[in-house]
Design a protein around this motif. Structure first.
Motif, PDB file in Angstrom:
ATOM      1  N   ARG A   1       0.825  -1.207   0.000  1.00  0.00           N
ATOM      2  CA  ARG A   1       0.000   0.000   0.000  1.00  0.00           C
ATOM      3  C   ARG A   1       0.858   1.256   0.000  1.00  0.00           C
ATOM      4  O   ARG A   1       0.578   2.223  -0.712  1.00  0.00           O
ATOM      5  N   THR A   2       1.937   1.249   0.771  1.00  0.00           N
ATOM      6  CA  THR A   2       2.812   2.425   0.845  1.00  0.00           C
ATOM      7  C   THR A   2       3.671   2.563  -0.396  1.00  0.00           C
ATOM      8  O   THR A   2       3.855   3.665  -0.919  1.00  0.00           O
ATOM      9  N   LEU A   3       4.194   1.443  -0.889  1.00  0.00           N
ATOM     10  CA  LEU A   3       5.128   1.493  -1.999  1.00  0.00           C
ATOM     11  C   LEU A   3       4.451   1.882  -3.313  1.00  0.00           C
ATOM     12  O   LEU A   3       4.987   2.683  -4.086  1.00  0.00           O
ATOM     13  N   PHE A   4       3.275   1.345  -3.557  1.00  0.00           N
ATOM     14  CA  PHE A   4       2.609   1.578  -4.842  1.00  0.00           C
ATOM     15  C   PHE A   4       1.470   2.594  -4.740  1.00  0.00           C
ATOM     16  O   PHE A   4       0.781   2.834  -5.734  1.00  0.00           O
ATOM     17  N   HIS A   5       1.242   3.136  -3.546  1.00  0.00           N
ATOM     18  CA  HIS A   5       0.233   4.184  -3.343  1.00  0.00           C
ATOM     19  C   HIS A   5      -1.156   3.730  -3.815  1.00  0.00           C
ATOM     20  O   HIS A   5      -1.824   4.397  -4.605  1.00  0.00           O
ATOM     21  N   VAL A   6      -1.550   2.566  -3.341  1.00  0.00           N
ATOM     22  CA  VAL A   6      -2.866   2.014  -3.655  1.00  0.00           C
ATOM     23  C   VAL A   6      -3.730   2.081  -2.395  1.00  0.00           C
ATOM     24  O   VAL A   6      -3.217   2.131  -1.268  1.00  0.00           O
ATOM     25  N   PRO A   7      -5.066   2.091  -2.565  1.00  0.00           N
ATOM     26  CA  PRO A   7      -5.934   2.197  -1.386  1.00  0.00           C
ATOM     27  C   PRO A   7      -5.789   1.033  -0.413  1.00  0.00           C
ATOM     28  O   PRO A   7      -5.871   1.221   0.804  1.00  0.00           O
ATOM     29  N   ASP A   8      -5.583  -0.163  -0.944  1.00  0.00           N
ATOM     30  CA  ASP A   8      -5.494  -1.344  -0.081  1.00  0.00           C
ATOM     31  C   ASP A   8      -4.410  -2.264  -0.620  1.00  0.00           C
ATOM     32  O   ASP A   8      -4.411  -2.601  -1.812  1.00  0.00           O
ATOM     33  N   GLY A   9      -3.506  -2.676   0.257  1.00  0.00           N
ATOM     34  CA  GLY A   9      -2.427  -3.559  -0.179  1.00  0.00           C
ATOM     35  C   GLY A   9      -2.820  -5.017  -0.280  1.00  0.00           C
ATOM     36  O   GLY A   9      -2.060  -5.831  -0.814  1.00  0.00           O
TER      37      GLY A   9
END
Length: 305
Positions: free
Chosen positions: A150-158
């Motif tokens: 979630r942090t690395l790819f800036h997605v809502p849910d990892g």
């Protein structure tokens, strides 16, 4: 004098009779155990076919396999498992793509290149990795991997297909490494000595002589890894989001195994929902059979070639 010679002949005959009896006993025992194994497979097959066919007949084969919507508890329920099939195929293929090369190169290193101390330490770590319960893999993935994606790819849910692929790739490593190491170590040393005598380097010998000679064992390791990847439920349920969406790399998805595991507990006995879950198990079982049959076919064809 004749009595003494007869007694000696009887004494010599007794060990032979005992050996024959022992061989027949163990031959019969091993035959019985093999038949028990085959019988268990047949019973599972018959049970899944009898339990899964009714739902497929009621829903329709094409609507069941090619439908893209799963709403088993809606007022107008729909039982399309295409998202589950594609997710399982993509997840297994991704885990195999990442896990097999890492496992193979690790096995070659441990079997042929690693010092004894390093081999002992890494071998113990691989054995420990094989003994970790799947729920622990899922817990570590849920607490570390999912937030990291979630942090690395800036997605809502990892919780996504990518997280499931990474977890499955790690989980299949012990099976691939251990079986491949055994296969590589079983190759006669004369093959390697002949290759070295012809001027090949050790690395060339290991990859061009030893590995091809052990390809049947390495293929068995891949089959075990694929079987575990496609049959895993708990770990992927914890990191994939468990949502019946069409598969995407950063989207929450649901596998065939997690579809059965997540809904079987609250499905009513005799309901179409429970019968559909048995049908999913039948489809998963057929997938595994097809994968094993395909790999065995290509192995047999390569040996004949």
């Amino acid at each position: 004098m004749e009595n003494i010679q007869t007694s000696r002949a009887q004494l010599r005959r007794r060990p032979r009779v005992c050996r024959q009896f022992t061989e027949r006993f163990f031959h019969g025992l091993f035959l019985m155990l093999g038949l028990v194994t085959v019988g268990c497979v047949l019973l599972i097959t018959i049970f899944l076919v009898l339990s899964g066919i009714p739902a497929i007949r009621d829903i329709g084969l094409f609507d069941f396999l090619l439908g893209d919507t799963w709403e088993s508890t809606a007022q107008d329920p729909k039982f399309g498992i295409l998202p589950f099939i594609l997710t399982s195929v993509y997840g297994t293929a991704g885990a195999t793509l990442f896990g097999v090369p890492v496992g193979f190169f690790t096995a070659v290193y441990l079997a042929k290149l690693a010092p004894l101390r390093v081999k002992s330490v890494v071998g113990s770590a691989v054995s420990l990795l094989a003994g970790i319960p799947s729920v622990v893999y899922g817990l570590v993935g849920m607490l570390i991997l999912v937030p990291g994606i979630r942090t690395l790819f800036h997605v809502p849910d990892g919780a996504s297909l990518l997280a499931a692929i990474i977890v499955l790739a790690v989980m299949i490593l012990p099976s691939i490494i251990k079986v491949s190491v055994t296969a590589l170590e079983a190759v006669p040393h004369e093959y390697e000595e002949a290759s070295l005598a012809l001027g090949a380097t050790p690395v060339e010998t290991y990859f061009k002589v030893t590995a091809p000679a052990a390809k049947s064992g390495i293929a068995a390791a891949v089959v075990l890894g694929v079987g575990r990847a496609i049959g895993e439920a708990m770990a992927v349920m914890m990191v994939s989001g468990n949502v019946p969406n069409m598969p995407s790399i950063f989207g929450s998805v649901r596998f065939l195994t997690t579809a059965v595991a997540s809904e079987m507990s609250y499905s009513s006995p005799g309901s179409l929902q429970r019968e559909a879950l048995f049908s999913i198990a039948l489809v998963l079982y057929l997938f595994i059979l097809l994968i094993n049959a395909a790999l065995n076919f290509f192995l047999k064809r390569s040996k004949e070639g």
